[in-house]
Design a protein around this motif. Structure first.
Motif: not given
Length: 262
Positions: A191-195, A227-234
């Motif tokens: 998950e490095s990109l998400l981090k 996917a939910e974490d990406l949404f929250d980051v955005l």
């Protein structure tokens, strides 16, 4: 209307195991495609492009353009242009050019470098998304925009393609106005990109982007969470991001108060 079509496509891809089983023989209503080959100096290979042009295509008219990863004739290109034609005929949707990029090795082209030994073992050719993104940015897009007059640009894909679309959004956001990211494989490289996403988003110019994140029903819990974490980051990025997430049919919106879905 075009965004609604692509959201509809995203929902169908979310349930693709059912949809494609039932419509495996779907053909476009109108046979209007061009198959072209582009020689890539960056990839040192020829790449096949499947290009759909509207029925009443005019060379001097400007059109929205969908760049579709996994766009081979034997991949998902036929399904997508069939839906485009259906929406054109039934709902007077804006005429659109679709560029399908046929795959050679998606595991190589859609993943970035990792030092994880298990991934190297399972994906020995992986880790070359930087070259593929450079090909899209410096060779494919200039070629298409030299051939056709274009307006808005859409990037659409899922799974490892969704990982690539996320990488482009975070590192080369100017490449598209609209991102449709379906079940992205953000588990890649622990998950490095998400981090890295919060820091990468601080470097993005504050320009309007439409982002749609979707995760398939029955996906692994890690896929859903990522996917939910990406949404929250955005959503927390304090950027002009007009977006939406779909998870098993439940939708949430994440749009700036000054922006609306159209």
């Amino acid at each position: 209307m075009l965004k609604k079509l692509l959201i509809f496509c995203s929902i169908l891809f979310t349930f693709q195991s059912v949809f494609f089983t039932q419509t495996g023989n779907v053909k476009p209503f109108l046979n209007i495609e061009e198959i072209r080959t582009i020689k890539s100096e960056i990839l040192n290979k020829e790449r096949t492009l499947n290009i759909y042009l509207p029925q009443n295509f005019y060379k001097n008219k400007s059109y929205p353009i969908i760049y579709f990863l996994d766009g081979g004739i034997n991949e998902d290109f036929i399904h997508v242009i069939g839906l485009v034609q259906f929406f054109n005929q039934m709902y007077s949707m804006t005429e659109t050019i679709v560029v399908g990029i046929a795959n050679i090795d998606r595991k190589r082209d859609f993943t970035f470098h990792t030092d994880l030994k298990d991934l190297h073992k399972d994906y020995p050719a992986s880790g070359h998304s930087d070259k593929f993104i450079s090909f899209l940015e410096k060779e494919l897009k200039p070629y298409i925009e030299n051939q056709f007059k274009t307006t808005e640009k859409y990037l659409f894909r899922q799974s490892l393609g969704g990982l690539l679309a996320t990488e482009i959004l975070l590192k080369k956001p100017e490449m598209s106005n609209n991102y449709f990211i379906i079940s992205p494989s953000l588990w890649w490289d622990d998950e490095s990109l998400l981090k890295q996403a919060p820091q990468l988003l601080t470097k993005i110019p504050d320009t309007k982007k439409f982002i749609y994140v979707s995760v398939g029903k029955g996906e692994h819990p890690v896929m859903v969470k990522d996917a939910e974490d990406l949404f929250d980051v955005l959503k927390k990025a304090n950027k002009k991001l007009d977006g939406r997430i779909q998870n098993d049919g439940n939708r949430q919106s994440c749009n700036d108060s000054s922006q609306k879905f159209v």
